[in-house]
Design a protein around this motif. Sequence first.
Motif, PDB file in Angstrom:
ATOM      1  N   PRO A  72       0.650  -1.153  -0.004  1.00 40.15           N
ATOM      2  CA  PRO A  72       0.151   0.155  -0.024  1.00 40.15           C
ATOM      3  C   PRO A  72       0.650   1.126  -0.003  1.00 40.15           C
ATOM      4  N   PRO A  73       0.420   2.256  -0.603  1.00 37.83           N
ATOM      5  CA  PRO A  73       1.205   3.618  -0.712  1.00 37.83           C
ATOM      6  C   PRO A  73       0.951   4.224   0.548  1.00 37.83           C
TER       7      PRO A  73
ATOM      8  N   ARG B 260      -1.494   1.797  -7.623  1.00 34.64           N
ATOM      9  CA  ARG B 260      -1.185   0.939  -6.531  1.00 34.64           C
ATOM     10  C   ARG B 260      -2.519   1.311  -5.417  1.00 34.64           C
ATOM     11  N   ARG B 261      -2.752   2.471  -5.333  1.00 33.80           N
ATOM     12  CA  ARG B 261      -3.999   2.838  -4.533  1.00 33.80           C
ATOM     13  C   ARG B 261      -5.246   2.023  -5.065  1.00 33.80           C
ATOM     14  N   ALA B 262      -5.467   2.056  -6.422  1.00 31.05           N
ATOM     15  CA  ALA B 262      -6.714   1.258  -7.068  1.00 31.05           C
ATOM     16  C   ALA B 262      -6.488  -0.117  -6.685  1.00 31.05           C
ATOM     17  N   ILE B 263      -5.214  -0.904  -6.368  1.00 28.54           N
ATOM     18  CA  ILE B 263      -5.077  -2.459  -5.972  1.00 28.54           C
ATOM     19  C   ILE B 263      -5.284  -2.394  -4.414  1.00 28.54           C
ATOM     20  N   GLU B 264      -5.114  -1.311  -3.635  1.00 26.95           N
ATOM     21  CA  GLU B 264      -5.376  -1.363  -2.282  1.00 26.95           C
ATOM     22  C   GLU B 264      -6.792  -1.268  -2.003  1.00 26.95           C
TER      23      GLU B 264
ATOM     24  N   ALA C  29      -9.877   2.084 -11.635  1.00 25.81           N
ATOM     25  CA  ALA C  29     -10.320   1.803 -10.416  1.00 25.81           C
ATOM     26  C   ALA C  29     -11.353   0.497 -10.158  1.00 25.81           C
ATOM     27  N   LEU C  30     -11.951   0.054 -11.190  1.00 28.18           N
ATOM     28  CA  LEU C  30     -12.904  -0.833 -11.198  1.00 28.18           C
ATOM     29  C   LEU C  30     -12.187  -2.503 -11.455  1.00 28.18           C
ATOM     30  N   SER C  31     -11.104  -2.506 -12.137  1.00 32.94           N
ATOM     31  CA  SER C  31     -10.318  -3.694 -12.545  1.00 32.94           C
ATOM     32  C   SER C  31      -9.780  -4.248 -11.373  1.00 32.94           C
ATOM     33  N   PRO C  32      -9.257  -3.772 -10.341  1.00 37.55           N
ATOM     34  CA  PRO C  32      -8.718  -4.479  -9.298  1.00 37.55           C
ATOM     35  C   PRO C  32      -9.914  -4.898  -8.379  1.00 37.55           C
ATOM     36  N   VAL C  33     -11.013  -4.236  -8.279  1.00 36.77           N
ATOM     37  CA  VAL C  33     -12.264  -4.548  -7.624  1.00 36.77           C
ATOM     38  C   VAL C  33     -12.705  -5.940  -8.038  1.00 36.77           C
ATOM     39  N   MET C  34     -12.912  -5.989  -9.490  1.00 34.38           N
ATOM     40  CA  MET C  34     -13.410  -7.316 -10.173  1.00 34.38           C
ATOM     41  C   MET C  34     -12.665  -8.251  -9.944  1.00 34.38           C
ATOM     42  N   THR C  35     -11.083  -8.055 -10.046  1.00 37.85           N
ATOM     43  CA  THR C  35     -10.197  -9.074 -10.088  1.00 37.85           C
ATOM     44  C   THR C  35     -10.170  -9.855  -8.496  1.00 37.85           C
ATOM     45  N   CYS C  36     -10.217  -8.843  -7.524  1.00 41.63           N
ATOM     46  CA  CYS C  36      -9.932  -9.310  -6.155  1.00 41.63           C
ATOM     47  C   CYS C  36     -11.388 -10.034  -5.723  1.00 41.63           C
ATOM     48  N   LEU C  37     -12.451  -9.638  -6.372  1.00 40.47           N
ATOM     49  CA  LEU C  37     -13.696 -10.367  -5.855  1.00 40.47           C
ATOM     50  C   LEU C  37     -14.086 -11.524  -6.644  1.00 40.47           C
ATOM     51  N   ARG C  38     -13.169 -11.943  -7.631  1.00 33.24           N
ATOM     52  CA  ARG C  38     -13.371 -13.119  -8.478  1.00 33.24           C
ATOM     53  C   ARG C  38     -12.293 -14.109  -8.069  1.00 33.24           C
TER      54      ARG C  38
END
Length: 360
Positions: free
Chosen positions: A35-36, A67-71, A194-203
């Motif tokens: 995390p940043p 990095r923030r988006a992934i967090e 910002a949506l790509s990491p949300v989708m990736t982490c939930l799947r």
Amino acid sequence: MTQLDLFADLAGRTADPEPVPATFAASPKVRATPPPPRHPKHSLSTTAESPAPRRSGRPRPVREPHRRAIEIGEAVAERWHNRHGGTAMEVPIGVVAALCLIKEKDPNGPDLKAQILAQDGAQLIAMLREIWSLHWVHRPDLIDRARILHEWLNDEVDEHRMHAVRAVAQTALQRGLFDLTAHEDPYLRSATDALSPVMTCLRSHGARQGLGEYHTPPPIADAIAEANLGHIAGLGLNLREPKEGYHIHDPCAGSGGMPRSAAQSLRERGKDPAAYQWSMVDIDPIAAACAAVNAIVWALGPRVTVACADSLANPNAVEDAMKEARAAFERRDEVLGKARIIAAIRRTQQLMEQALSPAA
């Protein structure tokens, strides 16, 4: 496979694109990074690893927004599962997507983040419904494509889901979502997906493998877009300058990472992405829905088509999606027309009642 065609010339044509994709190597998986450090509200820092300013004079923030988006994606997924939100991953993604559609026009005005965090569950659900409805009025084609992310709001939301939804919204905002997406300037708003990491982490990993879903890391997407747009940083190679009216097409778009990079590269050349035609295709309904939302967030302009299809099995996916888009606008016009008639009738009734009342 990640594919992108940035040079399907549509000069003189504004309706029916004829994309001819060029194929690139498969992209590696997104990997989480530490995390940043925290930054002030709506600040996007440029690290020492950022490139020198381009023609626009603005350096592209590279590490910090991604990095923030992934967090945010990791935190949202963890909070949703901790609250036992269930397997309907379109619900938390839809919450974050709706929040991404909010722009804070006056940074010196009331604290929008604090106002949303102060809402109870019912107020938040009402706000989410209003966000989707207002954007449907302006872009019914894209909001219809994103239907899977908001159709659950058409039903009654029970207390359990309401608490999980509120937890997701709180987590996304507290982790700094508005720092990435609430800018009035579309260049800053498009600094990351910002949506790509949300989708990736939930799947789940297995689900991603089954779908063949591997999102291109933003720095790689930036490099590919830059090369395709004809200017290779540091080498001074100007191969083909993209002209207004060109068609930018990604037949395996995911949530739109490649088009985002292309739009940022255009802005750095002093060009407006809205002057180009964009099309994105993905076989996954949730990914296509995220791409549709991102097209609005990133201000790609009025000539954007997002299709949910297998681009290999259906080479006419974009044309089919254009027909669906035209139908969406027709439905919108019909609904608004009926709404205006109803409003006029009610207003006439009110005036008649006032005129006939004894007090008058």
